[in-house]
Design a protein around this motif. Structure first.
Motif, PDB file in Angstrom:
ATOM      1  N   ALA A  14       2.000  30.898  29.064  1.00 44.79           N
ATOM      2  CA  ALA A  14       0.641  30.422  28.780  1.00 44.79           C
ATOM      3  C   ALA A  14      -0.119  31.444  27.949  1.00 44.79           C
ATOM      4  CB  ALA A  14      -0.102  30.142  30.082  1.00 44.79           C
ATOM      5  N   TRP A  17       1.255  31.422  24.430  1.00 44.01           N
ATOM      6  CA  TRP A  17       0.892  30.197  23.727  1.00 44.01           C
ATOM      7  C   TRP A  17      -0.582  30.198  23.343  1.00 44.01           C
ATOM      8  CZ3 TRP A  17      -2.177  25.841  24.131  1.00 44.01           C
ATOM      9  CH2 TRP A  17      -1.832  24.783  23.297  1.00 44.01           C
ATOM     10  N   LEU A  18      -1.450  30.604  24.275  1.00 45.10           N
ATOM     11  CA  LEU A  18      -2.879  30.640  23.964  1.00 45.10           C
ATOM     12  C   LEU A  18      -3.184  31.670  22.870  1.00 45.10           C
ATOM     13  CD1 LEU A  18      -4.328  30.233  27.555  1.00 45.10           C
ATOM     14  CD2 LEU A  18      -4.599  28.624  25.651  1.00 45.10           C
ATOM     15  N   GLN A  21      -2.658  30.255  19.648  1.00 39.23           N
ATOM     16  CA  GLN A  21      -3.710  29.304  19.300  1.00 39.23           C
ATOM     17  C   GLN A  21      -5.005  30.013  18.890  1.00 39.23           C
ATOM     18  OE1 GLN A  21      -2.909  25.926  19.228  1.00 39.23           O
ATOM     19  NE2 GLN A  21      -0.916  26.833  19.622  1.00 39.23           N
ATOM     20  N   VAL A  50      -8.701  30.741  32.725  1.00 34.59           N
ATOM     21  CA  VAL A  50      -7.588  29.796  32.603  1.00 34.59           C
ATOM     22  C   VAL A  50      -6.799  29.730  33.908  1.00 34.59           C
ATOM     23  CG1 VAL A  50      -5.508  29.184  31.306  1.00 34.59           C
ATOM     24  CG2 VAL A  50      -7.393  30.371  30.145  1.00 34.59           C
ATOM     25  N   ASP A  97     -10.545  26.414  31.623  1.00 36.23           N
ATOM     26  CA  ASP A  97      -9.459  25.622  31.048  1.00 36.23           C
ATOM     27  C   ASP A  97      -8.312  25.551  32.049  1.00 36.23           C
ATOM     28  OD1 ASP A  97     -11.024  25.677  28.770  1.00 36.23           O
ATOM     29  OD2 ASP A  97      -9.516  26.631  27.493  1.00 36.23           O
ATOM     30  N   LEU A  99      -4.105  25.007  31.871  1.00 36.14           N
ATOM     31  CA  LEU A  99      -2.923  24.900  31.027  1.00 36.14           C
ATOM     32  C   LEU A  99      -1.787  24.443  31.925  1.00 36.14           C
ATOM     33  CD1 LEU A  99      -2.729  25.557  27.989  1.00 36.14           C
ATOM     34  CD2 LEU A  99      -1.340  27.490  28.630  1.00 36.14           C
ATOM     35  N   TRP A 112      -3.007  21.336  27.293  1.00 34.78           N
ATOM     36  CA  TRP A 112      -4.176  22.211  27.360  1.00 34.78           C
ATOM     37  C   TRP A 112      -5.414  21.364  27.617  1.00 34.78           C
ATOM     38  CZ3 TRP A 112      -5.969  25.554  22.589  1.00 34.78           C
ATOM     39  CH2 TRP A 112      -6.971  26.449  22.996  1.00 34.78           C
ATOM     40  N   TYR A 113      -6.013  21.564  28.765  1.00 31.49           N
ATOM     41  CA  TYR A 113      -7.261  20.897  29.130  1.00 31.49           C
ATOM     42  C   TYR A 113      -8.389  21.883  28.906  1.00 31.49           C
ATOM     43  CZ  TYR A 113      -4.127  17.557  31.343  1.00 31.49           C
ATOM     44  OH  TYR A 113      -3.139  16.639  31.586  1.00 31.49           O
ATOM     45  N   LYS A 114      -8.997  21.799  27.719  1.00 32.22           N
ATOM     46  CA  LYS A 114     -10.129  22.666  27.410  1.00 32.22           C
ATOM     47  C   LYS A 114     -11.352  22.183  28.166  1.00 32.22           C
ATOM     48  CE  LYS A 114      -9.500  24.507  22.771  1.00 32.22           C
ATOM     49  NZ  LYS A 114     -10.031  24.474  21.401  1.00 32.22           N
TER      50      LYS A 114
END
Length: 119
Positions: A14, A17-18, A21, A50, A97, A99, A112-114
């Protein structure tokens, strides 16, 4: 692989990956007497708390559904405590967030739930 190892691996994935981004890692596994925040990231001018979840399948609603109201309240309390201990963070707007990793594949991207919930 045991649950702790699965969780640590999901948090590592995570974080990577973040960062890919555009977010920056501030702290991992921030613990306090009120709970734990998996990752604290910075996204532009926002501090992002997160919660990372990994599930083998979508049983019982999947990984994201496991962040129920009670878990959200614990995360909010822990975040407030951590913000009080890090006053330089408290000047930034914050969001929560989630993840979610679902499935066994290392190559499956997370969901990803922002701004997944608000205090």
């Amino acid at each position: 692989m045991d649950r702790n190892r699965i969780g640590m691996d999901a948090e590592r994935r995570a974080s990577e990956w973040l960062c890919s981004q555009g977010l920056s890692l501030l702290q991992r596994n921030a613990r306090c007497r009120l709970g734990e925040i998996d990752l604290i990231m910075q996204d532009g001018d926002q501090i992002v708390f997160v919660e990372v979840r990994a599930r083998a399948g979508k049983y019982f609603g999947g990984a994201a559904a496991s962040v129920d109201w009670r878990k959200q309240q614990k995360l909010i309390q822990a975040a407030r405590f951590l913000l009080s201990r890090n006053p330089h963070w408290s000047t930034y707007p914050c969001r929560f967030d989630v993840l979610a990793f679902e499935g066994d594949s290392e190559t499956t991207p997370p969901i990803w739930y922002k701004d997944a919930f608000r205090p």
